[in-house]
Each structure stands twice: as structure tokens, then as C-alpha cells.
Motif scaffolding. Sequence first.
Motif, PDB file in Angstrom:
ATOM      1  N   GLN A 163      14.029 -20.392 -58.618  1.00  0.00           N
ATOM      2  CA  GLN A 163      11.893 -20.342 -59.216  1.00  0.00           C
ATOM      3  C   GLN A 163      11.367 -18.934 -58.531  1.00  0.00           C
ATOM      4  OE1 GLN A 163      10.323 -23.062 -55.454  1.00  0.00           O
ATOM      5  NE2 GLN A 163       9.202 -24.241 -57.827  1.00  0.00           N
ATOM      6  N   TRP A 197       6.308 -21.165 -52.640  1.00  0.00           N
ATOM      7  CA  TRP A 197       7.386 -21.644 -51.903  1.00  0.00           C
ATOM      8  C   TRP A 197       8.061 -22.332 -50.870  1.00  0.00           C
ATOM      9  CZ3 TRP A 197       8.578 -19.463 -47.219  1.00  0.00           C
ATOM     10  CH2 TRP A 197       8.212 -18.817 -47.123  1.00  0.00           C
ATOM     11  N   LEU A 219       7.344 -29.825 -56.807  1.00  0.00           N
ATOM     12  CA  LEU A 219       8.680 -29.416 -57.692  1.00  0.00           C
ATOM     13  C   LEU A 219       8.249 -29.529 -59.209  1.00  0.00           C
ATOM     14  CD1 LEU A 219      11.860 -28.393 -54.931  1.00  0.00           C
ATOM     15  CD2 LEU A 219      10.057 -27.201 -56.229  1.00  0.00           C
ATOM     16  N   VAL A 276       8.133 -25.949 -50.599  1.00  0.00           N
ATOM     17  CA  VAL A 276       9.147 -26.346 -50.926  1.00  0.00           C
ATOM     18  C   VAL A 276      10.185 -26.675 -49.309  1.00  0.00           C
ATOM     19  CG1 VAL A 276      11.677 -26.304 -52.330  1.00  0.00           C
ATOM     20  CG2 VAL A 276       9.143 -26.033 -52.806  1.00  0.00           C
ATOM     21  N   PRO A 283       7.239 -32.595 -51.406  1.00  0.00           N
ATOM     22  CA  PRO A 283       8.508 -32.019 -52.666  1.00  0.00           C
ATOM     23  C   PRO A 283       8.871 -32.027 -54.118  1.00  0.00           C
ATOM     24  CG  PRO A 283       9.214 -31.389 -50.025  1.00  0.00           C
ATOM     25  CD  PRO A 283       8.197 -32.685 -50.234  1.00  0.00           C
TER      26      PRO A 283
END
Length: 527
Positions: free
Chosen positions: A526, A91, A155, A94, A151
Motif C-alpha cells: 500500500q 494501515w 481495503l 488492516v 478489512p
Amino acid sequence: MKPGPLRRIGFRLCAWVLALPVLAPVLWLASAGGTPAPEVWPHLWREVLPQAAVNTLGLLALIAGIALPVGVGLAWASARYEWPGRRFFDWALVLPLALPGYVVAFVYVGLADYAGPLQGAWRALGLPAGAFPELRSVPGAALVLALVLYPYLFLITRAAFLRQGSAAMDAARMLGHSPRSAFLRAALPLARPAWVAGLSLVLLEALADFGAVSILGVDTLATSVYKAWFGLYSLPAAAQLALGLVGVVALVLVLERLGRGRARHADRQPLPPPRRRLRGWHGWVVASFAGAVLLLGFVLPMAQLAWWSWQMRADLPAVGEAARNTAGLAMMATLLVLALSLLFVVLGRRSGGDRWVRAAGFSAGLGYAMPGTVLAVGAMWWLVAVERGHPWLATLALSSSLAGILLALSARFLRVGHEATEAAFDLLRPSLLESARLLGAPPRRRLLRVALPLLRPGLIAAALLVLVEVVKELPATLMLRPFGWDTLAVKVYAYTSEGLWQQAAWPGLWLCLVGLLPVWWLVRQQG
């Protein structure tokens, strides 16, 4: 139940009436070709466009060369391997999405100045000052933008790798391929729709960037539009350049479609593939690389902003008016985009999914692929034409009011609100409303007790995403704002134009903190 022919025509008419004003800034640019600016174009052809075109192509190529291996490599490591800190980096990687590119750019320019800490450390090591890498260059701009934009690739590609399962890699290994060869010849081609889509997003964002390249002193096609309008005082020339930039955007979209070919995303597997544990120094190498990317893309810019802001804490009231203007503009634009999104979604569902209604909603969202400079010029060009054609509207001064900003922002971010609103309505199953009706609930009660609780999370997410995009938008606000009316983004641009990095820290820090809101929401999704 399908609506009748007359109702279908009514739905189509309403949808296109809503779509045409949002499409007007782009459509009206087509008329710029008939309004030449002969006194300006020789200068543009000789002094501006050749270097801007070369810089733009070089910038896109370098960003692709940096963001593609970083984003895809980290996505593969996150999806298939277990290494120290992997759950944290899943995480944390991001987070750079929260930072506007122009904020990261001025932070690094301040750090890399002759009196800054980076050059100070360079000279302290006894290295020649003239050999220090020049940040204000095409490679420097590419590095800064790649750190902010990777990112998107991370992702999208990570999700594709998780969907693949382990069958393709297992088959390649059974055929005698090494892990690297199996990745290049099996896993990467299967994920091509994902990483091509992610790369196209990165390139479109880089093509639309105005603030970062301006701060770093790199002339691109986006800055050429601004210079033609505010430097050469020629709105027709700016409109013609903006029309050419639309063609470049269309070329990127066509290349993205060709890059995908007939490939489709891999089918979802019942469970994510098992991760292989990287032992010894292999795992620490991956963790160190991920940490370096996070440090350069998020931790260092945020820490420097916080330090500068603390040093300039007495100047906080100086940005109070800009903060109020930003909040007001964000609220107005968000409400407008959310209302249009709701109308398009409701019309689409009430019409039974009519293709012309869906086409109107899709067309109205095409502005999301357009740079803010293009939409700013298109909005001003259209408003000026409307005022000239209808003199009674000149008393409203539409072209010198917030109307132009709201029009450009609505065209730019309608796609964001529309897709989030459509996702919210997907959760609203007709059977739930029908059950409530059979239980005797009147329409108002069905709306308040059934529909709104299901729609609320999605609508809040849509409003949040649009609000943050509006707050960070620089070129459209800078080019269309009334005289003396500043937002936080404009304040950052004004301070950095004069080299006042510390004064720009307060508005820059607030923009980054607001930008963390959708990233926090994305991380929760997520999880």
C-alpha cells in the motif's frame, strides 16, 4: 509465437492432469448422493439442520449488517477526508486480518466469562448479572467475525473510492445534493463492484468459519459437517452435507455476480482526489470510531493474549511439538502449492494463453471458495474410494496420513499461490530475456541473472501468503490429521474445547504473530 496443434494438445493434457487431483475432493462429493445414510438423516433433519440453517442465515445477515457500514464508512473517511491519525489508521485498520477468527473468539469468551474482567466490571457497576449480553450466541459470533473480516471491505472499497476521483461528487453537489445524499446516490453506486466483491469475500469467509462458531457455541452448516463425521460417525452423511454447503457457496457467488450487474470499476484518475479536512469535533468523532474498531478487533485481543502468555510462560515447551508439526506441514504444503502454481503459469505462457490451459488453472483454484470442512470431507471420501478400488494402495494408509491434509490444503490455497505467481511473471517481460540472449548469455545464465531476480520478490510473496494461510487453517487439519498429530491451530481448538483459555494463549499468540507477516507485506505494498 503460437505453438503447433500437437504441442497445444500436450499443454492442455498436462494442465488438466495437474488440475484433476486438486479438483478431486470437490468433484468426488457428487458421488455422495448415491450413498444414503438412512439411520443418520432422520436425526440430522430433526435435531441438527433446522437450527444450523437458521443460525447460518442469521449469522451471514448480521455480519453483513455490521461489516458493510464499518468497512465502507471507514474506507470513505480514509479516501476522502483528513482527520486526526488518518495516516496511522490507513494501515492499522488492516491489522485484524492477521488474527484467526477462532483466536479472537476464545479471547473474548475468556474476557466475558463470569469470572472474567468484563462481567466483573459489569457487576461492580451494580448492574444485574443476568442482564449481561450473551457472547455465545449468533449476534456475539457475528460481532467477533465482523471485527476480524471487515478489512476485506475496507481495503477493496477504499481503493475504489480513490480511483473515482472527485467528478461524481462534484456533479452531485452542483445538482443540489447534500454531502450525505451525494455519497449515497453517486459515490456508493459507482463503487458497487468493489463493495459487493468485498462483502462476498466476508460472507464466504464467515460461511467457511468453523473454529470461531464452535468456540462460541453456534451450530452452523460448517459445524454440522464435522458433527456428522465425528459425532455420528457417518462419512457418507458428512459428504452429503458438504455437498449441500457447496451449493450454498455457489449461491453466494451467484448473488455476488448479480449484485455487481453490469457495473465496472471506475477508471483510474491521474491523482487521488483531494481530501477535505474535518475540523473540530467531526474529525475526532471519526478518529474515535476508527480507534474503537481497532481496539476491539486487534489491540484488546493481542494484549490479552500477551498477558495470558506471560502468565503461562512456563508452558512454552508444551507446544514445541505442535510448533514443529505446524512448521513442517506449512513447508510441505507451501512447496507443493508453489510448484503447482509455477507449472500452471508456465504452461499457460508456453501455450500462448490457450483457453483450455487457462480453464484448467482456473478450475484448480476453485477450492479457495470452499470451506475447509468441505475439502476435508471430499479429500477423505476420495482417498477412501481410491484405497477400496486399489487394495494395494491400502498398505500406504493414505487416508490416515498427511496425504489427505496436503491434498485438502492444496485445493484450498492453490488460488492464492497461483495469482501471486502470475503477478510475478507479469514483471518478466520477454524483451529482457531476448536482450540477454542477443548479448550471448546462455540459457542457464539468463535464468539465474535475469529471470530469477525479477521473479524472486513475487515468488517469496506467494510462498509467504500460502504459508500463513496453511498455518492458520483449522478444520481441514483437525479433521484429517493422523491420530495424536497436533498443530498450533489444533492445540488452540483442544484447549478451548475444555475452557482452558490461558493454556490456549501461547499457540494463539504464535499464530497471530505469523499472521502479521502477510499484513506487513500488504501494508508495504500500500505504501
